[in-house]
Each structure stands twice: as C-alpha cells, then as structure tokens.
Design an enzyme around this catalytic site. Structure first.
Site, short mmCIF file in Angstrom:
data_model
loop_
_atom_site.label_atom_id
_atom_site.label_comp_id
_atom_site.label_asym_id
_atom_site.label_seq_id
_atom_site.Cartn_x
_atom_site.Cartn_y
_atom_site.Cartn_z
CD GLU A 1 -19.16 -8.61 22.78
OE1 GLU A 1 -19.84 -9.43 23.40
OE2 GLU A 1 -17.91 -8.74 22.65
CD GLU A 2 -14.74 -9.62 23.06
OE1 GLU A 2 -15.11 -9.95 24.21
OE2 GLU A 2 -14.69 -10.41 22.11
CG ASP B 1 -20.13 -12.35 19.70
OD1 ASP B 1 -19.01 -12.80 19.38
OD2 ASP B 1 -20.32 -11.69 20.73
CG HIS C 1 -11.95 -13.67 25.38
ND1 HIS C 1 -12.66 -13.30 26.51
CD2 HIS C 1 -12.71 -13.29 24.33
CE1 HIS C 1 -13.80 -12.74 26.14
NE2 HIS C 1 -13.85 -12.72 24.81
#
Length: 473
Positions: free
Chosen positions: A333-334, A361, A428
């Site tokens: 996904e990232e 998410d 992140h």
C-alpha cells in the site's frame, strides 16, 4: 472535538465507559439507547471483553517488525498473516501474488556546511534516487511553500539544493495531509525542471520530534531524477532560522538508496463463508506492509488487528453470516496502493458481488463518526451507526486507500472515521511503535467492524442503486 468525545465516552455499547461530556446527559435512559439485536449485543460484548485486535497487532509488530514492500520482511509478514488467519478460523486462506518495483533505503546523512556547521536529521523518500557516492554539497534555494516553487520561473536553480518548507495543520480527519503531501510527491520533479540537483522538504507531519517522516514520491518521465529527502520538523525550523540571517547557506547530503528490481508482494485473503449467499462479499481490511523506520504499528498494523480481530470476534461469538465476510491484508500500500489495484485486477469478475467494503488505515484511536460511500441502503448504515453509538457524517468516502480502486469500479463503501489529530505525529517515522496503541481503543474498533460486517451481511440491500435512472447516468 465534540464528536470525538461522543464516540469515545458516550458510546456506552462499545466501550462501557460513563458519559461525562458536559453537553450531554450524565445518565442516559434505556429509551435513549439505540436498539440492538441479541447478535449485535453479543458481538459488542465479545469484543469489549477480549483483546482480539490488540493481540494481533502485538504479534505482527513483535514477530515481524517493519515490513517494507517488496522486502524479505514483507514476505515474512505474508507467511505470518496466512498462519494468523488460519489460527483465527478463517476459511479459503490464500495469497494473491503480484510483483512490484523494489526499493530499499541506505545511508542518509545531511549537515549544514556553512555558515554554521551542524548535523541535520533526514530520511530518504521512498523511490528516491541516490546522490553521487561522495554526496552533494551545494547552496540552498529556499521556498516557503510548494506553491512558491511551482510559481518560480524556469531555470535559475542550477547547482542548488531546493529546500521546501510548508507546515501541515492538525485536523481530526487529517485534512491537512493532502495539501502538505504535494511537496513530497512532486517536489523533486518541480525542482528538477528548474535545474536543482537535490531536494529536502520539511517532513509531512505534525510533530515537533527530531524524527523525519518518510513516504513515497514520484518522478515525472520527462524530467531528470534528482535525490529527495525529508527533514525532521525541528531541523527544518533550524534551517529556516539559519536562512533568516541573510547569509548564503550550504548543506551536504548523502543518500544511498537502491532499486532492487522486480520483487514479490501479495494480498492475503481469508473468509467467513456465508450461509445463504456465499457469493456475496462484505470486505473488511487493512494493509500489511509498512515503512521501515518504525514497526508499522499505527500504520497499519492496527488496521490488520482491527479487521482480522473483528472476524475473530464474529467467529468467537458463534455467529454465521448470510453473506461471506472477506478479510484482506493488502500488500504494498505504502508504495502506491499496489495491493488495492492488484486486488481489482484479480477479482474483477466478482466485483459486482461485493456488497460493501471498508478499510482501517488511520491508526488505532476510537471512531467518532460513520461515513458513507453507498448509493442505496443508507438506512442500514444509519442502523449500523446507531448500533455503534456513532453519528452519521455528510462526508462521502471511498472506504480507505486500498478500497479506492474498487470504489472507482462501483463497489459500495463505508468508513468508521477515527480521530487522527495526532496520527501525523507518528506517521512514517521511527515513532510508529506499539506503545502508542491502547488495547481498549482496539477493542472499540474491532467491535465496530464486527457489527458493521455482521449487519451488512444480514441486510436485504446490496447497497447499490439498481434503478433504471441510476444505470443511465
């Protein structure tokens, strides 16, 4: 924050805490509580009396840790997910493989060379090219915002390192992320168009910690590829102060990421098979991969715990849904929602049978409202909202990042909107770790997901507008 207080405290059915919000009654009568069926009540009690969701994210982050897409760690996570789904009791557990372009970070250092020598904390953005082996030493060209860079004339930045600042604003729904993220996504392209040799950006985040935020960037095909990194917020502040002295500022940066070629990734799928309409699917999900700086707890180990934990709650409660409840742990996904697109490609023939889909998410905090992305069956979503003690929102949703590709193909969606005021403090960064997650919040989310999946399975509607007028629009 009113809705957040309602969600976390007034939602007695989910978490059983007393309502102490100043603008609501301290004692709610039975008539004021939404009616729930015995099955829904059992789901809520099973979830709040257990630790299903928390135990899953604890297992993932402890036994696997960070799970960068396309790496051996993500492969180990797929093996973990297959075993966990089977342990929970899901059926038809399988890997849906696909291939992605691999990338891994390497060394990443930066410092102010002049006029005031000192270290800076940076991290490569995902997909960035490397600097030359000896690094790049060059003067700074400062742009307060990405829009200032866009407005700059062609040329004029030859041999310079562009520094883009621009602060991200906090918001419960994360509304500041999209605007702030433009510099991360396109900063290298815009700077390269004007002759720059590298880029540093103020991290796309809302914290004041000395942790830079990574994230995926993109190169345009018709411009040179130049390296790009993110500065921690305090280092961005420091660099701005140095620049404010009016002197020429030179920095040195070294990045050594590498492209690793085509790499395997995959989605993990498991199901509770429907008893009456097994071909119809209610999909709940999170994404399995994470960035490599932290352990991927809030992004998105929590989503894996919530969605898989909800299925475990349904099974533990002994309930058999009419429709199939499908749990998906999306891969990659990232790095561009690659698992979401791969899912659509692999399941295109059955997308019309997807009744409702959602993804968790946005961390592990309790939800504060329900958002709709359906064209029919709004009354059922309202019943789900009532059963979970949450208000309906007027905001439309595509169901979540990985659900977006199937939403564009017509799959109905919904979302439990969580409070993300502090989400981008951790997002992140190395600070994305399990200690930031509260077990009781995970139980609240698992209860909501279990109730939603069950009620959508039992509903008569397919959440699609199948009228003649709708089909001709």
């Amino acid at each position: 924050m009113k809705h957040f207080l309602l969600a976390t405290c007034a939602t007695i059915l989910l978490v059983g805490c007393a309502n102490e919000a100043s603008d609501t009654p301290k004692e709610a009568t039975k008539a004021e509580q939404p009616a729930v069926t015995p099955e829904v009540q059992k789901l809520i009690e099973t979830a709040k009396n257990g630790s299903h969701a928390y135990d899953i994210v604890e297992s993932l982050t402890t036994e696997i840790g960070p799970r960068l897409a396309g790496t051996d760690a993500e492969a180990r996570a797929r093996d973990w997910a297959v075993a966990k789904f089977k342990e929970i009791g899901l059926e038809n557990v399988r890997v849906q493989p696909f291939t992605i372009p691999g990338w891994e970070r390497g060394e990443e250092t930066a410092s102010i060379v002049a006029p005031y020598a000192q270290q800076l904390y940076i991290t490569s953005l995902g997909g960035s090219v490397a600097t030359p082996s000896g690094g790049i030493t060059a003067p700074i060209a400062f742009f307060p915002t990405f829009e200032d860079l866009e407005a700059a004339p062609a040329g004029g930045l030859d041999g310079k390192i562009v520094f883009i600042s621009g602060r991200m604003e906090k918001a419960p729904d994360g509304a500041g992320y999209g605007p702030a993220n433009r510099k991360r996504r396109s900063g290298a392209t815009e700077a390269a168009k004007r002759g720059a040799v590298a880029v540093v950006i103020r991290s796309v985040g809302t914290d004041s910690h000395r942790f830079p935020h990574t994230g995926q960037m993109r190169y345009a095909e018709d411009t040179p590829k130049i390296p790009i990194a993110a500065l921690s917020a305090p280092d961005a502040d420091q660099l701005e102060r140095v620049l404010s002295r009016g002197e020429k500022v030179t920095i040195k940066m070294t990045l050594t990421p590498r492209v690793t070629g085509d790499r395997p990734s995959g989605n993990i799928i498991g199901e509770i098979i429907g008893s009456e309409s097994p071909e119809e699917i209610v999909l709940i999900s999170g994404h399995l991969d994470s960035w490599d700086l932290g352990t991927g707890a809030i992004d998105d180990g929590a989503g894996i715990g919530i969605s898989a934990g909800a299925s475990q709650v349904i099974l533990e409660a002994g309930l058999k849904p009419k429709r199939t409840i499908r749990v998906v742990a999306f891969g990659a996904e990232e790095v561009g929602l690659l698992g979401g697109f791969a899912y659509v490609d692999a399941n295109r023939a059955e997308l019309d049978n997807h009744v409702l889909a959602t993804e968790s998410d946005f961390g592990a905090t309790a939800p504060y409202e329900v958002q709709s992305g359906v064209s029919a069956g709004e009354d059922v979503l309202k019943q789900i909202a009532d059963a979970t003690g949450l208000p309906m929102s007027d905001v439309r949703t595509n169901g979540g990042p990985d659900i977006g590709p199937m939403s564009r193909e017509g799959v109905p969606t919904m979302r439990f909107q969580q409070d993300g005021t502090d989400y981008f403090d951790l997002h992140h960064t190395p600070d994305d770790t399990l200690d930031k997650i509260k077990p009781e919040d995970m139980a609240t989310n698992a209860a909501a997901f279990a109730v939603m999946a069950w009620m959508a399975s039992e509903a008569d509607t397919n959440f699609r507008d199948t009228s003649d007028s709708a089909s001709t629009e």
